[in-house]
Scaffold this motif. Structure first.
Motif, PDB file in Angstrom:
ATOM      1  N   VAL A 187       0.859  -1.160   0.016  1.00 29.03           N
ATOM      2  CA  VAL A 187       0.034   0.165   0.060  1.00 29.03           C
ATOM      3  C   VAL A 187       0.660   1.175   0.193  1.00 29.03           C
ATOM      4  CG1 VAL A 187      -1.694   1.179   1.339  1.00 29.03           C
ATOM      5  CG2 VAL A 187      -2.057  -1.239   1.232  1.00 29.03           C
ATOM      6  N   GLY A 188       0.682   2.286  -1.059  1.00 32.56           N
ATOM      7  CA  GLY A 188       1.367   3.313  -0.778  1.00 32.56           C
ATOM      8  C   GLY A 188       1.621   3.788  -2.293  1.00 32.56           C
ATOM      9  N   ILE A 189       2.535   4.895  -2.619  1.00 33.01           N
ATOM     10  CA  ILE A 189       2.806   5.565  -3.723  1.00 33.01           C
ATOM     11  C   ILE A 189       4.467   5.270  -3.800  1.00 33.01           C
ATOM     12  CG2 ILE A 189       2.506   7.311  -5.305  1.00 33.01           C
ATOM     13  CD1 ILE A 189       0.067   8.103  -3.916  1.00 33.01           C
ATOM     14  N   ASP A 190       5.026   4.714  -4.694  1.00 34.98           N
ATOM     15  CA  ASP A 190       6.429   4.591  -4.914  1.00 34.98           C
ATOM     16  C   ASP A 190       6.872   5.706  -5.576  1.00 34.98           C
ATOM     17  OD1 ASP A 190       6.419   2.091  -3.792  1.00 34.98           O
ATOM     18  OD2 ASP A 190       6.072   1.291  -5.813  1.00 34.98           O
ATOM     19  N   TRP A 191       7.984   6.086  -5.346  1.00 32.29           N
ATOM     20  CA  TRP A 191       8.991   7.443  -5.904  1.00 32.29           C
ATOM     21  C   TRP A 191       9.403   7.212  -7.131  1.00 32.29           C
ATOM     22  CZ3 TRP A 191      10.229  12.369  -5.316  1.00 32.29           C
ATOM     23  CH2 TRP A 191      11.242  12.975  -6.263  1.00 32.29           C
ATOM     24  N   SER A 192       9.479   7.772  -8.047  1.00 29.94           N
ATOM     25  CA  SER A 192       9.829   7.772  -9.436  1.00 29.94           C
ATOM     26  C   SER A 192      11.010   8.835  -9.624  1.00 29.94           C
ATOM     27  CB  SER A 192       9.021   7.806 -10.197  1.00 29.94           C
ATOM     28  OG  SER A 192       9.378   7.546 -11.664  1.00 29.94           O
ATOM     29  N   ASP A 193      11.852   8.554 -10.242  1.00 32.11           N
ATOM     30  CA  ASP A 193      13.004   9.482 -10.756  1.00 32.11           C
ATOM     31  C   ASP A 193      12.426  10.403 -12.061  1.00 32.11           C
ATOM     32  OD1 ASP A 193      15.021   8.584  -9.183  1.00 32.11           O
ATOM     33  OD2 ASP A 193      15.693   7.274 -10.654  1.00 32.11           O
ATOM     34  N   LEU A 194      11.215  10.153 -12.455  1.00 32.93           N
ATOM     35  CA  LEU A 194      10.570  11.045 -13.408  1.00 32.93           C
ATOM     36  C   LEU A 194      10.160  12.496 -12.463  1.00 32.93           C
ATOM     37  CD1 LEU A 194       8.329   8.589 -15.400  1.00 32.93           C
ATOM     38  CD2 LEU A 194      10.459   9.856 -16.137  1.00 32.93           C
ATOM     39  N   LEU A 195       9.901  11.906 -11.154  1.00 32.22           N
ATOM     40  CA  LEU A 195       9.406  12.969 -10.321  1.00 32.22           C
ATOM     41  C   LEU A 195      10.523  14.314  -9.956  1.00 32.22           C
ATOM     42  CD1 LEU A 195       6.818  11.479  -8.188  1.00 32.22           C
ATOM     43  CD2 LEU A 195       6.582  12.807 -10.155  1.00 32.22           C
ATOM     44  N   SER A 196      11.798  13.852 -10.168  1.00 36.37           N
ATOM     45  CA  SER A 196      12.929  14.612  -9.703  1.00 36.37           C
ATOM     46  C   SER A 196      12.843  15.771 -10.254  1.00 36.37           C
ATOM     47  CB  SER A 196      14.436  13.806 -10.275  1.00 36.37           C
ATOM     48  OG  SER A 196      15.191  14.597  -9.486  1.00 36.37           O
ATOM     49  N   VAL A 197      13.334  16.941  -9.583  1.00 35.43           N
ATOM     50  CA  VAL A 197      13.455  18.195 -10.101  1.00 35.43           C
ATOM     51  C   VAL A 197      14.913  18.378 -10.149  1.00 35.43           C
ATOM     52  CG1 VAL A 197      11.320  18.983  -8.740  1.00 35.43           C
ATOM     53  CG2 VAL A 197      13.501  19.108  -7.524  1.00 35.43           C
ATOM     54  N   GLY A 198      15.680  17.581 -10.169  1.00 36.62           N
ATOM     55  CA  GLY A 198      17.257  17.876 -10.312  1.00 36.62           C
ATOM     56  C   GLY A 198      18.008  18.492  -9.113  1.00 36.62           C
ATOM     57  N   ILE A 199      17.280  18.774  -8.207  1.00 36.73           N
ATOM     58  CA  ILE A 199      18.088  19.448  -6.915  1.00 36.73           C
ATOM     59  C   ILE A 199      18.060  18.158  -5.913  1.00 36.73           C
ATOM     60  CG2 ILE A 199      17.963  21.278  -5.071  1.00 36.73           C
ATOM     61  CD1 ILE A 199      16.773  22.875  -7.594  1.00 36.73           C
ATOM     62  N   ASP A 200      19.009  18.028  -5.302  1.00 36.02           N
ATOM     63  CA  ASP A 200      19.206  16.696  -4.598  1.00 36.02           C
ATOM     64  C   ASP A 200      18.359  17.045  -3.196  1.00 36.02           C
ATOM     65  OD1 ASP A 200      20.630  15.352  -6.459  1.00 36.02           O
ATOM     66  OD2 ASP A 200      22.414  15.890  -5.369  1.00 36.02           O
ATOM     67  N   LYS A 201      18.617  18.087  -2.581  1.00 36.93           N
ATOM     68  CA  LYS A 201      18.049  18.440  -1.460  1.00 36.93           C
ATOM     69  C   LYS A 201      16.483  18.335  -1.412  1.00 36.93           C
ATOM     70  CE  LYS A 201      17.585  22.083   2.240  1.00 36.93           C
ATOM     71  NZ  LYS A 201      17.664  21.264   3.152  1.00 36.93           N
ATOM     72  N   ASP A 237      14.866  16.855  -3.573  1.00 36.30           N
ATOM     73  CA  ASP A 237      14.292  15.259  -4.132  1.00 36.30           C
ATOM     74  C   ASP A 237      14.164  14.508  -2.768  1.00 36.30           C
ATOM     75  OD1 ASP A 237      14.178  15.847  -6.772  1.00 36.30           O
ATOM     76  OD2 ASP A 237      15.858  15.110  -7.234  1.00 36.30           O
ATOM     77  N   SER A 238      15.249  14.636  -1.866  1.00 40.02           N
ATOM     78  CA  SER A 238      15.065  14.083  -0.519  1.00 40.02           C
ATOM     79  C   SER A 238      14.185  14.477   0.241  1.00 40.02           C
ATOM     80  CB  SER A 238      16.619  14.568   0.034  1.00 40.02           C
ATOM     81  OG  SER A 238      17.944  13.910  -0.612  1.00 40.02           O
ATOM     82  N   GLU A 239      13.619  15.573   0.387  1.00 34.70           N
ATOM     83  CA  GLU A 239      12.473  16.132   1.110  1.00 34.70           C
ATOM     84  C   GLU A 239      11.480  15.590   0.291  1.00 34.70           C
ATOM     85  OE1 GLU A 239      12.322  20.394   1.622  1.00 34.70           O
ATOM     86  OE2 GLU A 239      14.574  20.405   2.572  1.00 34.70           O
ATOM     87  N   HIS A 240      11.065  15.536  -0.969  1.00 35.38           N
ATOM     88  CA  HIS A 240      10.073  15.061  -1.440  1.00 35.38           C
ATOM     89  C   HIS A 240       9.842  13.511  -0.899  1.00 35.38           C
ATOM     90  CE1 HIS A 240       9.852  18.169  -4.844  1.00 35.38           C
ATOM     91  NE2 HIS A 240       9.341  18.568  -3.752  1.00 35.38           N
ATOM     92  N   LYS A 241      11.010  12.623  -1.126  1.00 37.60           N
ATOM     93  CA  LYS A 241      11.099  11.342  -0.696  1.00 37.60           C
ATOM     94  C   LYS A 241      10.470  11.282   0.585  1.00 37.60           C
ATOM     95  CE  LYS A 241      14.604  10.147  -4.172  1.00 37.60           C
ATOM     96  NZ  LYS A 241      16.030   9.552  -4.206  1.00 37.60           N
TER      97      LYS A 241
END
Length: 738
Positions: A600-614, A616-620
């Motif tokens: 159950v849940g929604i998996d992270w995809s690199d397609l959602l990456s904004v190109g800024i590691d910080k 992306d980490s907060e989104h994850k």
């Protein structure tokens, strides 16, 4: 060392240009040398032509002087002949300047010209003296002319030789130049051709190699592990490297798509199972509702029968009440006329017989009333039993509604996992959820109505029992009264002796009649209450039948929705199978894990990456926290504290939004205000969700709302809006502050 094709082409072009410039320079020098020779040739030719012109002018002077001598026209000498002599002098002076080496010869010609001119003038004068003198002067003049021409010929011969030498030299140099140009042009052409061949090999060889590799890729039928093996250190090598990177990216995308398809296949299987369970539950609901309807119709018929029976009891009790009133009045009269009884034994006997017959009728009526009351009690007990059965069925409906609600939640989750393909399933799950809620609500209302009906039935049962007891008392009392009348009738002869006993019996009978009268009134009131309760039960039963009909309609709609869910699930399964077959033709090295269950849940995809590691980490991190909330909401076990999870997410949302806004301010993002407004909207929406969860107002619709908010945020905010500031930062080469 990397040498680009452009550099190679430029180097070859520079080499060709240098050779061309060298060839052109050499040709130019040869042309200048030829031009100098040609100028000398033109000069010599011009001097030679000048000499010829002088010869012509001499001949003209010869002619003019001869004509002037023969005609005696001295004007010809002063005009035409003098002009020719002047031109000869000018040409000789010019020729002397052009050919200084022939200066002495030219001087000799000039002196000869003077003598020739003097001889001609003398000839004209001689003809003026005599013809014979003139003929001798003409012969001398002609000799001078021939000598003059010979002098010119002696000057013309070296000029002719010089001109011929110049012509020979010019054409020799021109021929040599042509030979050099032809040979050099041929060599240059061969050099250019070889350079073109070399250049074409530089370009075409790696292109052919790349083409051959691409043909191998095509013949491999989708082997994405293939790569272009080109070691060129130029643009084609770069192209091959970029193509390999692109092919690797496609491979990663195909693997990601394969993973998504694998998950969709599992989600489709879950959705199919959920639709089957939903259809099974709906069938159970339909069967239960059918049973409830049948029982309700039976209950309605029983209520109608009970209503009719109670009405008859009420009428019987009313009749009994009237008779009791009459009896009580008669007893009063009997009491007042006890003293007259002794005197009117015959009348008393007659009255006793009549009363005995009436008492027999009353006894029969009371017995019949008792039977009616007993029958009514049985009907009421049967009604109560049916009501209890209906309550049990309402519990079953509530359980089925809860299961359907849970299945709707599962279907919604599965639809959310299916993405765009599951959007239709989300709508279907929402309809199932609404139908389950309506079913639960109607079942609750029916349960409340049945509980009220059960209470009324209990009251009616109690009243019936009291009525039955009262009728038994009346029956006993009336039996006693009947026996008393019989004793009165049989012992009429002993009436006078037992007058005191009769009086006592009359008093007792009056007391008993009062009791019977009161009991009759109570029975009448109880029957009225029972009838009122039965009518209320009848109305509630009619309402229940109406609600059951509504539930039946909703259930039919739920059944239709279940069929749609099953149809959509099969269609999704078919589409996923086709997509899996297409992907299986690509050799990506991906092996689907059939044993792993979809969580159950929604998996992270690199397609959602904004190109800024910080970011992306907060989104994850938000993904992790939201997935924990979804698991807690679905399981609803004591292992999770929903309120704490919601607060945990809300705190991190506030932290992430403020951190993101601070970063955008540091890079002067032009759409920052609009971005803040979107953050505010999402925060307000999630605050409302948090309030509902903290108030305990959890249901399937709220779970679907949470999933919709999360999915829409992912698709509309992170995947689109946040991508814009990532592109803005990358395009402008900015370095956001941490």
């Amino acid at each position: 060392m990397k040498i680009s094709i452009r550099t190679k082409i430029l180097a070859i072009n520079i080499l060709i240009t240098a050779v061309l410039l060298l060839f052109i320079g050499f040709s130019y020098e040869r042309s200048r040398a030829n031009s100098r020779v040609f100028e000398d040739l033109i000069k010599v030719s011009a001097d030679y032509n000048t000499l010829r012109d002088i010869e012509v002018e001499i001949i003209n002077i010869w002619q003019y002087l001869t004509d002037a001598s023969l005609t005696g026209d001295s004007a010809v000498i002063s005009n035409e002949a003098a002009a020719s002599r002047r031109r000869i002098g000018e040409k000789l002076s010019e020729l002397k300047k052009q050919e200084p080496e022939f200066g002495s010869a030219i001087e000799a010609v000039s002196k000869s010209l003077d003598q020739f001119w003097k001889s001609g003038v003398d000839m004209q004068k001689a003809y003026g003296l005599s013809r014979a003198e003139g003929n001798r002067s003409m012969a001398n003049f002609d000799g001078m002319a021939d000598q003059m021409l010979l002098s010119l010929e002696s000057l013309s011969e070296p000029l002719r030789t010089k001109r011929n030498n110049a012509i020979t030299l010019y054409f020799g140099k021109l021929t040599a130049t042509n030979i050099i140009l032809v040979v050099g042009g041929g060599v240059l052409a061969v050099f250019i051709i070889l350079s073109g061949i070399f250049l074409s090999l530089i370009i075409s060889r790696p292109v052919r190699a790349a083409t051959s590799s691409l043909e191998d890729l095509v013949s491999s039928k989708g082997n994405l592990s293939f790569s272009l093996e080109l070691k060129n250190r130029d643009e084609i090598g770069d192209m091959a490297s970029q193509f390999n990177l692109f092919l690797g990216k496609i491979k990663e995308m195909m693997i990601a798509i394969s993973e998504i398809v694998n998950k969709n296949n599992k989600l489709g299987a879950h959705l199919s199972d959920a639709s089957k369970q939903t259809a099974k539950s709906v069938s159970g609901i339909v069967e239960s509702i059918s049973g409830i309807r049948s029982n309700s119709e039976s209950l309605d018929r029983s209520i109608q029968q009970a209503s009719a029976a109670i009405e008859e009891i009420r009428q019987s009790i009313s009749s009994l009440n009237n008779q009791v009133e009459q009896q009580f009045s008669a007893i009063e009269q009997s009491s007042s006329a006890t003293e007259e009884i002794m005197a009117s034994v015959t009348n008393v006997a007659t009255i006793a017989k009549n009363r005995l017959a009436s008492m027999d009728s009353i006894v029969a009526l009371i017995q019949k009333g008792g039977e009616k009351v007993e029958f009514t009690s049985e009907i009421i007990q049967e009604i109560q039993k049916n009501a209890d059965d209906m309550l049990d069925m309402i519990d079953i409906i509530n359980n089925i509604s809860s299961q359907t609600n849970l299945l709707a939640m599962n279907a919604s989750i599965e639809a959310a996992h299916a993405g765009d393909a599951g959007r239709g399933f989300s709508v279907v799950a929402d309809e199932i959820r609404k139908l389950a809620e309506d079913t639960g609500e109607h079942a609750g209302r029916i349960g409340e109505s049945l509980k009220s009906t059960t209470e009324k039935i209990a009251e009616a049962t109690k009243a019936g029992e009291e009525s039955e007891e009262a009728l038994n008392v009346i029956n006993n009392e009336v039996g006693l009264f009947s026996n008393a009348l019989r004793e009165v009738s049989s012992s009429m002869n002993e009436l006078s002796v037992a007058s005191n006993e009769i009086l006592h019996s009359v008093e007792t009978l009056m007391d008993t009649s009062g009791i019977v009268r009161d009991a009759s009134k109570e029975m009448d009131l109880g029957a009225s209450d029972s009838l009122t309760s039965i009518l209320e039960i009848k109305e509630i039963s009619a309402q229940s039948l109406q609600r059951i009909a509504e539930v039946s309609i909703q259930t039919e709609h739920l059944n239709s929705v279940s069929l749609q869910v099953a149809s959509f699930g099969n269609q999704n399964k078919y589409n996923n199978t086709l997509l899996s077959n297409e992907l299986s033709q690509l050799e990506t090295g991906f092996v689907a894990d059939q044993d792993t269950e979809v969580q159950v849940g929604i998996d992270w995809s690199d397609l959602l990456s904004v190109g800024i590691d910080k970011m992306d980490s907060e989104h994850k991190e938000l993904f992790v926290r939201i997935n924990s909330l979804l698991k807690a909401l679905i399981s609803r076990s004591g292992d999770y504290n929903i309120a704490e999870l919601v607060g945990f997410i809300n705190e991190y949302i506030d932290f992430h939004f403020r951190d993101e806004e601070k970063m955008l301010e540091s890079v002067n993002f032009p759409h920052l205000d609009a971005h803040k407004k979107l953050h505010k909207i999402y925060e307000d929406e999630f605050d409302q969700i948090e309030k509902k969860l903290r108030s305990g107002a959890f249901d399937a619709s709220l779970l679907i709302e949470i999933q919709d908010k999360v999915v829409n945020w992912l698709l509309d905010h992170i995947a689109k809006v946040d991508k814009k500031y990532g592109e803005y930062i990358a395009e402008n080469g900015l370095n956001p502050k941490p």
